[in-house]
Every structure is written in structure tokens, then in C-alpha cells.
Enzyme design. Structure first.
Site, mmCIF file in Angstrom:
data_model
loop_
_atom_site.group_PDB
_atom_site.id
_atom_site.type_symbol
_atom_site.label_atom_id
_atom_site.label_comp_id
_atom_site.label_asym_id
_atom_site.label_seq_id
_atom_site.Cartn_x
_atom_site.Cartn_y
_atom_site.Cartn_z
ATOM 1 N N PHE A 43 1.976 8.764 -0.520
ATOM 2 C CA PHE A 43 1.488 7.181 -0.449
ATOM 3 C C PHE A 43 -0.044 7.453 -0.858
ATOM 4 O O PHE A 43 -0.904 6.192 -0.710
ATOM 5 C CB PHE A 43 1.795 6.691 1.036
ATOM 6 C CG PHE A 43 3.136 6.604 1.273
ATOM 7 C CD1 PHE A 43 4.086 6.167 0.225
ATOM 8 C CD2 PHE A 43 3.825 7.179 2.416
ATOM 9 C CE1 PHE A 43 5.382 6.228 0.531
ATOM 10 C CE2 PHE A 43 5.009 6.961 2.919
ATOM 11 C CZ PHE A 43 6.041 6.674 1.772
ATOM 12 N N TRP A 100 0.771 -1.224 -0.029
ATOM 13 C CA TRP A 100 -0.044 -0.124 0.066
ATOM 14 C C TRP A 100 0.937 1.257 -0.039
ATOM 15 O O TRP A 100 0.513 2.261 -0.513
ATOM 16 C CB TRP A 100 -1.115 -0.001 1.390
ATOM 17 C CG TRP A 100 -1.653 1.383 1.300
ATOM 18 C CD1 TRP A 100 -2.791 1.597 0.564
ATOM 19 C CD2 TRP A 100 -1.134 2.459 2.496
ATOM 20 N NE1 TRP A 100 -2.936 3.014 1.093
ATOM 21 C CE2 TRP A 100 -2.181 3.582 2.169
ATOM 22 C CE3 TRP A 100 -0.190 2.568 3.103
ATOM 23 C CZ2 TRP A 100 -2.082 4.585 2.802
ATOM 24 C CZ3 TRP A 100 0.038 3.970 3.748
ATOM 25 C CH2 TRP A 100 -1.143 4.730 3.753
ATOM 26 N N HIS A 101 2.089 1.287 0.888
ATOM 27 C CA HIS A 101 2.838 2.408 0.810
ATOM 28 C C HIS A 101 3.420 2.857 -0.464
ATOM 29 O O HIS A 101 3.801 3.882 -1.096
ATOM 30 C CB HIS A 101 3.723 2.146 1.807
ATOM 31 C CG HIS A 101 3.448 2.438 3.237
ATOM 32 N ND1 HIS A 101 2.802 1.327 4.070
ATOM 33 C CD2 HIS A 101 3.605 3.402 4.122
ATOM 34 C CE1 HIS A 101 2.596 1.895 5.276
ATOM 35 N NE2 HIS A 101 2.969 3.270 5.179
ATOM 36 N N GLY A 102 3.556 1.640 -1.267
ATOM 37 C CA GLY A 102 4.145 1.986 -2.653
ATOM 38 C C GLY A 102 4.528 0.847 -3.666
ATOM 39 O O GLY A 102 4.676 -0.186 -2.938
#
Length: 466
Positions: free
Chosen positions: A466, A321-323
Site C-alpha cells: 500500500f 489510499w489503500h489501493g
């Protein structure tokens, strides 16, 4: 428009005056809030606003469908299709396409997959999570669908639009349609949080970024092992000051507008293990992952080993999810494995050590594990992370002498952090008790001094990407 810019500050003061001039009508206040939220998003790009408008319409229709067919698997499937489709199109398309093409290339096959060039919309991850909370709550019968206007404001509410915290529909929608007239909530605490945010963002995180962190992470080969270690410590503090400072800022803004946002940080570096760390760090996200990913996967209902596997999968999803990067997957895996190991050890050794220094040692070990994982989180590529880790192996006596004071200061900060927390709370409580008429003047002077003493430029929000 940056929330730390002079332009935003002046616009917010004007908005604040207009907003409370119509305090007799919650509906008018909501219209102003939605207009301001859309204006801020449009200031980045009109395309981002169009995407949010289209997404809001789809979520509203899915909400009606969820109410009519609660608990049906096809409704959950449509919800997953919407959320994952948006994430894939705007955030992960390039990553997955290049990964598949590389896999085929290793087999000797040249495959050219279509790739759409689209920008990542500001706030996508957060308003997507907000929509999941909304749709799941309706599907479970916890909530009735809101009006299109209420849903639009819930998804676009500007204090939490850019970088959270992650709101729950069951908490936020009642605040959008309160039964009584709104009022400014805890004004002294709100202004105190904004002042604290200025210190964390303008002074602490900016100084650390300029002096310790950014030069080393951009080219670690030019620095000694001791300087690399100092930059790793520095980034651990920087990301905390930056993100918790942003949370303090938007929490204070929301209180001034009559809203309460969820608690997002609770002094995470006082944690004695990874489980406690995630109970204190980015709390709104970690509880979201727990409730909407870990528990639906089965949680720990099927034994220790299956529970640990579910925990690892949940943290991998959190990392992704962060990247869209291998580094974020590794970061998530490190936390997943660390949590699983802690859970196994606590199952076998349920009694916490009580000998002198046990808590301090536990906090230092936890901090260093978290700091080690931050290397993968901060580095631009896996090669850069490996390069930094390799550079840590060449420590020398001369390097320790020249950088020893700063390294010792970092360790001392972690060691006495609980005492710093207690002192900070006492000071904050003391300032809140000051007479209201005397409060703004010293606060304004304090903020001005901090800004003038800080490095030049407006600091950015790390989690806005993000």
C-alpha cells in the site's frame, strides 16, 4: 530485502555494531542510517531510489517556500499538486484512466487516453504522508525547515520506510538532531517486541494464510459456507497479526537504534464500537486522516450531518489510499457509514448500556462488522467479494458439525480477548524484568523454536503493497 530474511538479520547485526561504534557522533550515525535506508530501497530497484531522491528535493524546496509564505493558498496548492500528482502517476493512473474510458464507452464513445506504465515505488504512500506532515507543520509555523540531509533521513528512515508507521515531522526531526548523544532505548523491550513479531509473522499469520485464508479467497466456489466464514474470521486475525507484527518488529529495531516510533496498534479487537476500533487500529494512519483530511474538511464544526459527511469522505479517501480499486472504496465506505451511524446513535442515546453481557455483545458486533468489511479489502475484485458473500448463504448442519469447533474457537478468542491481552501484558512485563545477561539466550532459543515450527518460507508484509 525482506526484514524477516536471514540476510537482513545478519546485515542489521553488522550495522548495529558499526552504528554504535560511532556513538560519539550523531552526525556519523545519521550518515550510516541514510546510507542503509537508501541501500535497502535500492535493493528493490534503483528507480525507486531515484524517485525518492527527486521527491525529497521537491519537498525541500516546497518547505523553504512554505517558510517564506506561511499560510498562503498557492503554497498549499503546490503541496497538493505534488502529493496528488505522485499518487496519480504511480498508483492511480491505470484505475482512473480505465474508469473514464469505461464511462465514455457506456455513452457510445471510444476514447483512448494515454497511459504510462510505471511501477509503484516501495514506500511511496508512507514517505508521501511524512512529507505532508513536514510541509503542513512548516506552513502552520510549528516547525522550521530542516536541512536537506535531515529531511532526506526523515523521509527515508528504513524502519518505517516500507510500511509505516506514519511519522510526524514534529516528533521525528528532533530525534534526528538530538541535543544529547543517542543510546539504545529499552533494550529488553526492543528484543521482546522483535520476538513477538517473529511469533505473529512466522507462526500465526503464516499458518492462518496457508491453512484457512489463501485457499478460500483464491477460489471460494470450491468451499462450503462454513469454510468461507472460517476464512473470513481467519483473515481478520491474519491481517492483525501480520501488520501489528511488522509494527512490533520495526518498533523494536528503531528502539535499538535510539528512536521511538508512534504507537500503531492497541489491541483493536477489544473495541466495542467502530470509533474505538479506529482509535486502536493503525493509529498513526487514522490520526493522520483525522488531522490532515477530516478536520480540514470541516470536522464536526458545522453540525452532526455535515460532520458525518466529512467522516464518510475521509474514510473514502482512506479506502482509496489503500489501493486503486472499487473494493477499497467500498471498504472505506462501509467504515464511513458505520462510523456515521455510531455517531448518530451515540448522539441520540448517549448512555452506554450497563446490563450484563452488553460489552461482550458490543465487541462481537463490532468484530463481525469489521470482518465483513475485510472481505472487500482482501478479495481481488468486486466479483470475488460478491461470490464469497453468496457462498456464505448456504450453511448446513453437517458443515457446522465439521467446522463448528474452529468457528467456536474464533468466537471464543474474540470473547476472551481482553483477558488474553491482560495475560500477554503480564508475561511481557515479566520477561522485561529478567536480568539483562540472561535475556538474550532464552529469547534466541524461543525465536529458533518458533521459526522451525512455522510454515516454510519468509512471510510477506501485507501493508508493504500500500
Amino acid at each position: 530485502m525482506s526484514y524477516l530474511s536471514i540476510e537482513f538479520g545478519l546485515c542489521f547485526i553488522l550495522f548495529f555494531l558499526v552504528y554504535w561504534s560511532v556513538c560519539w557522533s550523531t552526525r556519523l550515525q545519521n550518515v550510516l542510517l541514510l546510507a542503509a535506508s537508501y541501500a535497502i530501497l535500492a535493493s528493490f530497484s534503483l528507480d525507486f531510489l531515484y524517485i525518492l531522491l527527486g521527491y525529497t528535493a521537491l519537498v525541500y524546496l516546497l518547505g523553504l517556500l512554505s517558510e517564506r509564505f506561511p499560510g498562503r493558498s498557492f503554497v498549499s496548492g503546490l503541496m497538493l499538486l505534488l502529493v496528488l500528482g505522485c499518487f496519480y502517476l504511480f498508483k492511480y493512473q491505470d484505475f482512473f484512466t480505465s474508469t473514464v474510458q469505461s464511462a465514455f464507452a457506456q455513452l457510445g464513445l471510444e476514447v483512448s487516453l494515454p497511459l504510462l506504465e510505471v511501477l509503484l515505488p516501495v514506500g511511496l504512500s508512507f514517505y508521501t504522508f511524512h512529507s505532508v506532515s513536514y510541509l503542513v507543520s512548516i506552513n502552520r509555523g510549528e516547525l522550521k525547515p530542516g536541512s536537506p540531509f535531515d529531511l532526506a533521513l526523515y523521509l527515508a528512515f528504513f524502519p518505517s520506510l516500507i510500511a509505516g508507521p506514519v511519522n510526524r515531522a514534529t516528533d521525528m526531526l528532533p530525534q534526528i538532531r538530538p541535543t544529547q548523544a543517542r543510546q539504545v532505548l529499552e533494550p529488553q523491550r526492543a528484543l521482546g517486541l522483535i520476538a513477538l513479531a517473529v511469533v505473529k509473522l512466522f507462526f500465526l499469520s503464516s499458518w492462518l494464510a496457508n491453512e484457512w485464508v489463501d485457499p478460500v479467497f483464491e477460489s471460494s466456489v470450491s468451499f462450503s459456507a462454513e469454510q468461507i466464514l472460517r476464512s473470513v474470521y481467519g483473515y481478520s486475525f491474519l491481517i492483525y497479526f501480520n501488520f501489528s507484527g511488522y509494527t512490533d518488529l520495526v518498533t523494536g529495531i528503531a528502539l535499538l537504534l535510539g528512536f521511538r516510533l508512534p504507537l500503531n496498534f492497541n489491541f483493536p479487537y477489544t473495541a466495542r464500537n467502530l470509533k474505538e476500533f479506529w482509535g486502536r487500529w493503525h493509529i498513526s494512519l487514522s490520526t493522520f486522516i483525522r488531522d490532515y483530511v477530516y478536520i480540514p474538511l470541516g470536522g464536526n464544526r458545522r453540525g452532526v450531518w455535515r460532520g458525518n459527511l466529512n467522516m464518510l469522505l475521509a474514510m473514502l479517501i482512506s479506502g482509496l489510499w489503500h489501493g486503486a480499486s472499487v473494493n477499497f472504496i467500498i471498504w472505506g465506505a462501509l467504515h464511513g457509514v458505520g462510523l456515521a451511524l455510531y455517531k448518530l446513535f451515540s448522539h441520540w442515546l448517549p448512555e452506554r448500556p450497563t446490563w450484563l453481557g452488553a460489552d461482550l455483545l458490543a465487541r462481537l458486533l463490532t468484530f463481525h462488522y469489521v470482518a465483513f468489511a475485510w472481505i472487500f479489502f482482501r478479495c481481488a475484485s468486486l466479483g470475488d467479494a460478491i461470490e464469497m458473500l453468496g457462498g456464505l448463504g448456504g450453511m448446513s448442519r453437517a458443515g457446522l458439525v465439521s467446522n463448528g469447533l474452529s468457528l467456536l474457537g474464533c468466537l471464543l478468542f474474540v470473547a476472551i480477548y481482553p483477558q488474553i491481552v491482560a495475560l500477554t501484558r503480564r508475561l511481557f512485563d515479566a520477561t522485561v524484568r529478567l536480568p539483562w545477561l540472561l535475556y538474550p539466550v532464552p529469547l534466541g532459543l524461543f525465536i529458533c523454536v518458533v521459526i522451525f515450527a512455522s510454515p516454510s518460507g519468509v512471510p510477506g508484509f501485507i501493508y508493504a503493497s500500500f
